[in-house]
Write an enzyme that holds these catalytic residues in place. Sequence first.
Site, mmCIF file in Angstrom:
data_model
loop_
_atom_site.group_PDB
_atom_site.id
_atom_site.type_symbol
_atom_site.label_atom_id
_atom_site.label_comp_id
_atom_site.label_asym_id
_atom_site.label_seq_id
_atom_site.Cartn_x
_atom_site.Cartn_y
_atom_site.Cartn_z
ATOM 1 N N VAL A 53 -14.074 5.513 5.064
ATOM 2 C CA VAL A 53 -13.102 4.432 5.227
ATOM 3 C C VAL A 53 -11.893 4.844 6.062
ATOM 4 O O VAL A 53 -11.595 6.023 6.225
ATOM 5 C CB VAL A 53 -12.615 3.901 3.853
ATOM 6 C CG1 VAL A 53 -13.784 3.366 3.030
ATOM 7 C CG2 VAL A 53 -11.854 4.967 3.080
ATOM 8 N N ASP A 54 -11.183 3.823 6.557
ATOM 9 C CA ASP A 54 -9.933 4.067 7.274
ATOM 10 C C ASP A 54 -8.782 4.159 6.259
ATOM 11 O O ASP A 54 -9.011 4.105 5.040
ATOM 12 C CB ASP A 54 -9.684 2.981 8.318
ATOM 13 C CG ASP A 54 -9.544 1.583 7.744
ATOM 14 O OD1 ASP A 54 -9.307 1.427 6.517
ATOM 15 O OD2 ASP A 54 -9.657 0.620 8.520
ATOM 16 N N ALA A 55 -7.560 4.243 6.741
ATOM 17 C CA ALA A 55 -6.397 4.398 5.857
ATOM 18 C C ALA A 55 -6.202 3.193 4.939
ATOM 19 O O ALA A 55 -5.598 3.315 3.877
ATOM 20 C CB ALA A 55 -5.134 4.629 6.689
#
Length: 125
Positions: A10-12
């Site tokens: 996942v991203d931030a």
Amino acid sequence: MKIRIYYEDVDAGGICYHSKYLNFCERARSELFFSQGSSPIQGEYHFVVKHIDADFMASALFGDTVTVHTSVAEFKKASLIMFQEIVNQEGKLLFRMHVTLACMKGNRVSKILESYKAFLNPEHL
């Protein structure tokens, strides 16, 4: 095949990278063989991706469990088309694709082995 969405996926903001869906589908195709005590590589024979037609519908989130469904849509002489979907734990469709796989013997296109056809028969999937 069930897959948990981890931090590395996942991203931030906790949203799964779109490219990971392709990885999950690749893993599910290999698992079709491994779960039956076989391998997608048989001697000099193997498959390579020739074409992908993909639709991204929604995002998986950190901590979700997704399921990849895989089926054979069509056999050709030297290739096959598989249909794959990814749904989340609520059954919501996140991703779907048709992937064309070419059968190879070494680095040359080859007729699909009968053992592959028998193994990938929809009755076995």
